[in-house]
Design an enzyme around this catalytic site. Structure first.
Site, mmCIF file in Angstrom:
data_model
loop_
_atom_site.group_PDB
_atom_site.id
_atom_site.type_symbol
_atom_site.label_atom_id
_atom_site.label_comp_id
_atom_site.label_asym_id
_atom_site.label_seq_id
_atom_site.Cartn_x
_atom_site.Cartn_y
_atom_site.Cartn_z
ATOM 1 N N SER A 1 0.839 -1.193 0.000
ATOM 2 C CA SER A 1 0.000 0.000 0.000
ATOM 3 C C SER A 1 0.870 1.237 0.000
ATOM 4 O O SER A 1 2.016 1.213 0.446
ATOM 5 C CB SER A 1 -0.895 0.019 1.242
ATOM 6 O OG SER A 1 -0.135 0.350 2.395
ATOM 7 N N ASP A 2 0.312 2.332 -0.511
ATOM 8 C CA ASP A 2 0.903 3.615 -0.189
ATOM 9 C C ASP A 2 0.660 3.841 1.300
ATOM 10 O O ASP A 2 -0.168 3.170 1.927
ATOM 11 C CB ASP A 2 0.297 4.729 -1.038
ATOM 12 C CG ASP A 2 1.239 5.909 -1.217
ATOM 13 O OD1 ASP A 2 2.115 6.107 -0.356
ATOM 14 O OD2 ASP A 2 1.095 6.638 -2.210
ATOM 15 N N TRP A 3 1.355 4.781 1.879
ATOM 16 C CA TRP A 3 1.347 4.932 3.342
ATOM 17 C C TRP A 3 -0.035 5.378 3.822
ATOM 18 O O TRP A 3 -0.502 6.463 3.512
ATOM 19 C CB TRP A 3 2.422 5.919 3.749
ATOM 20 C CG TRP A 3 3.752 5.291 4.022
ATOM 21 C CD1 TRP A 3 4.505 5.466 5.144
ATOM 22 C CD2 TRP A 3 4.499 4.383 3.201
ATOM 23 N NE1 TRP A 3 5.669 4.719 5.071
ATOM 24 C CE2 TRP A 3 5.680 4.039 3.890
ATOM 25 C CE3 TRP A 3 4.268 3.793 1.956
ATOM 26 C CZ2 TRP A 3 6.638 3.158 3.375
ATOM 27 C CZ3 TRP A 3 5.217 2.913 1.434
ATOM 28 C CH2 TRP A 3 6.376 2.607 2.138
ATOM 29 N N GLY A 4 -0.702 4.474 4.552
ATOM 30 C CA GLY A 4 -2.032 4.760 5.065
ATOM 31 C C GLY A 4 -3.142 4.572 4.051
ATOM 32 O O GLY A 4 -4.248 5.086 4.250
#
Length: 724
Positions: A265-268
């Site tokens: 994932s991208d962060w968050g």
């Protein structure tokens, strides 16, 4: 023109790539079958808790390992243009405590402007080597989202509006990184074409637009580049978050394209535990800045509970762990990895070479460039970007570099004591700044007294702290408000050229800017992008003719924002929920050329200090293919490079197709008077299009027109053929 210097720098960059590659080639390679056998044995020894600990972050830039079994953490690094090392293991948004002095490479859009895939490999090799030296395993790059709108804050990281050009450049980058034993991570999958509302919007596009425009770069990254990691985007796609999207991840990426690595994932960017588990997320990354501990991530302790209750089959977790371990084996986490190097002369030589070939000469009336060192005594250097460091701005792509040569430093160095250079800022960088009359007046006075005025302006990064958006026009998390020149630069340029007709404008930034108010009055314009640690030297050498510019635009520069197809046909930035890509396949030059809209500067455009002629074009059709041959001659007096671009037009098709589409190119280096025969093969995919009524790629036999030129609007030769 110093042809020997041109060749020497090129040789240094290519030599570095070759010698660096030799380091990894000496490693003992393992077949995937052997790797999977070892992985299966490791997974059998792991507890459920240990498995779950591996599928979410353990710090801002690591995923969990299993100490008991000697399985290390997987360590990642921003960003796509240079390797950072965090002090500790946590995200430092202010970049204050980053202990780093690496090579700042020109940004992705500058790399694409070289139209030189070999430089893509050299570029990736620098990143891989420096990641090795800093103990990293994964480079969070390349960024390859299509440049759909000029306002996207991350266009400077991305590469092109054209999927073919992206595909050719991304493969070299990935192989360069991964031949150093480091995983590349192609991002952001998929349709992260704007930063405004990126965490909430739902992108709606046709299957044809997906297949023809937005997917090809990622397909090439997997099927040709063999990329080990892909990062999911923040936005939704057809109603599902991209990171946990069954169609994009499971069906296309993993099944159809055969991706073996990790979808992180991208962060968050993860939103739901069950959807992440079932719809393809292998690794949830993020930070605990908001107070959420890593074991409380969506793929944390909740997963353990779901498995123990029998709601989720443990084999689903095993599959994710298997992919993570696969990347670990590919990056030599369990054997000896080659030793990398950091901030070497060779690395900076590669940065210089990319800038040399990526800077674009947009306009050069009456051959005002190159400047004659013996013909001028004074230069009025004007503009904040002439003296401003760019490396530490832009969001997650900032780099703490060993050094960065500004345009001012580069010009001072090349001028020596023979030319007097005065400096005037001319404007102030403020998000809502207007023209500063006192600064303009000072710049005008300097211009009046000088033989030549050089205005270095354009866009600007914001420095990467919590307030970076206050003055950022090229940065993660925020788009530009419009395409107008900020900070009162229009007034500045108009006043300076009135005071001194010999005014050269250098534009820094990640893409188009509206220059319509003064473009006709300025004799020379240079697009410098963000050209990296050696950018000031490269720019100065181009301005003085020691380097012949050979960059070509990887995107169309419209005259006005309203003429961009995302505005003319589609939606941007969309409503509170959806963004409709009604511009469909007509992105960039596909729109401008098909709908007869005159651009400011065309896709593929870029001038040289020499001239090139095209002759003897021939096209030989094959079995659903064709071979294009032609002769290119340097008819001028200095050495240079030309990018030969091949476009294909389908004369008659069932569904509407663009006027022309780039399907081949080659960068040719020629001495004065030298000729070379260029051969470009066009495969079946050069003639196909995606028929979303049939749900498949089709090649409709019939007549096609092959066009060869120096840009999409500078076609030098055409030939009609028939494909059966």
């Amino acid at each position: 023109m110093k042809h020997s210097i041109f060749k020497l720098v090129s040789s240094l960059a290519i030599l570095f790539a070759i010698t660096s590659n030799c380091k990894i080639m000496g490693q003992t390679s393992q077949t995937d079958a052997a790797i999977y056998k070892k992985i299966d044995e490791q997974i059998k020894q792991m507890t459920l808790e240990e498995k779950v600990g591996m599928i979410h972050a353990s710090s801002s830039f690591t995923s969990g390992g299993v100490k008991r079994l000697n399985i290390p953490e997987l360590t990642m690094s921003d960003g796509p243009h240079g390797v950072r090392i965090e002090q500790g293991r946590h995200w430092d948004a202010g970049n204050v405590h980053v202990n780093d002095s690496g090579t700042y490479l020109p940004t992705g859009v500058c790399l694409a402007s070289t139209w030189n895939p070999k430089l893509g490999y050299a570029y990736g090799s620098v990143l891989g080597s420096e990641a090795n030296a800093r103990g990293k395993d994964v480079i969070l790059g390349p960024g390859i989202n299509i440049i759909r709108t000029p306002l996207n804050g991350r266009n400077f990281e991305y590469q092109s509006e054209d999927p073919f050009l992206v595909s050719k450049m991304v493969v070299g980058y990935i192989r360069g990184v991964q031949d150093q034993g480091i995983a590349a991570c192609a991002k952001h999958y998929l349709a992260n074409n704007q930063e405004t509302k990126r965490g909430s919007i739902n992108v709606l596009m046709s299957e044809r637009a997906l297949r023809e425009i937005y997917l090809p770069g990622f397909k090439a990254a997997v099927t040709e580049g063999g990329v080990y990691a892909v990062m999911g985007a923040y936005n939704k796609f057809r109603g599902e978050w991209c990171t946990e999207n069954d169609y994009l991840v499971n069906k296309i990426l993993k099944k159809e394209l055969g991706f073996k690595g990790v979808l992180m994932s991208d962060w968050g960017a993860v939103h739901n535990t069950m959807e992440a588990l079932w719809y393809g997320t292998d690794l949830e990354m993020g930070t605990d800045l908001g107070g959420v501990k890593y074991n409380k991530f969506f793929l944390g302790d909740t997963v353990i509970t779901l498995v123990k209750k029998g709601i989720v089959d443990e084999r689903l977790i095993d599959e994710k762990v298997k992919r993570i371990l696969y990347v670990m084996y590919k990056t030599h986490k369990f054997d000896k990895r080659p030793v990398g190097s950091f901030s070497t002369k060779e690395h900076f030589a590669t940065a210089k070479k990319v800038a040399d070939e990526g800077i674009v000469l947009l306009k050069n009336n009456n051959n005002i460039l190159p400047l004659n060192k013996n013909g001028i005594k004074s230069i009025a250097l004007i503009g904040v970007n002439a003296a401003r460091l760019q490396s530490e701005g832009g969001g997650s792509s900032q780099v703490r570099t060993k050094y960065e040569i500004t345009p001012q430093e580069g010009l001072n160095r090349i001028s020596g004591s023979s030319i007097t250079i005065s400096y005037s800022p001319g404007y102030e960088i403020m998000r809502n700044g207007t023209a500063n009359k006192q600064l303009i007046e000072a710049a005008v006075e300097a211009a009046k007294k000088a033989d030549v005025a050089i205005v270095v302006g354009g866009w600007a990064h914001g420095y990467n702290n919590y307030a970076w958006r206050d003055n950022a026009y090229d940065a993660e998390g925020i788009d530009k408000p419009n395409m107008d020149m900020p900070f009162g630069q229009n007034e500045l340029i108009e006043a300076v050229v009135k005071a001194n007709p010999k005014t050269i404008v250098v534009l820094m930034g990640g893409g188009p800017i509206d220059v319509s108010g003064w473009v006709d009055n300025i004799p020379a314009i240079v697009q410098a992008w963000y050209p990296g640690s050696e950018g000031g030297n490269a720019l100065a050498e181009i301005l003085f003719g020691q380097i012949n510019p050979s960059g070509k635009l990887p995107m169309t520069f419209p005259k006005h924002l309203s003429e961009n197809p995302a505005y003319a046909l589609g939606q941007y930035p969309g409503d509170s929920v959806n963004v409709l890509y009604n511009d469909d396949i007509f992105v960039g030059y596909r729109y401008f050329d098909t709908y007869k809209v005159e651009p400011q500067f065309a896709f593929g455009h870029g001038l040289s200090y020499t001239k090139f002629s095209y002759s003897n074009m021939n096209v030989v059709p094959g079995n659903q293919s064709a071979t294009v041959t032609l002769t290119v001659t340097n008819t001028g007096k200095v050495a240079g490079a030309e990018v030969v671009q091949v476009y294909v037009k389908d004369d008659v098709s069932t569904l509407k197709r663009p006027e022309k589409e780039l399907k081949g190119f080659e960068k040719v280096f020629l001495k004065p008077g030298e000729s070379k025969k260029v051969t470009i093969a066009l495969g079946k995919d050069a003639f196909q299009y995606y028929n979303d009524i049939k749900g498949q790629w089709v090649l409709e036999p019939g007549k096609f027109t092959i066009m060869v030129g120096s840009s999409s609007r500078d076609i030098r030769a055409t030939k009609g053929i028939e494909i059966r």
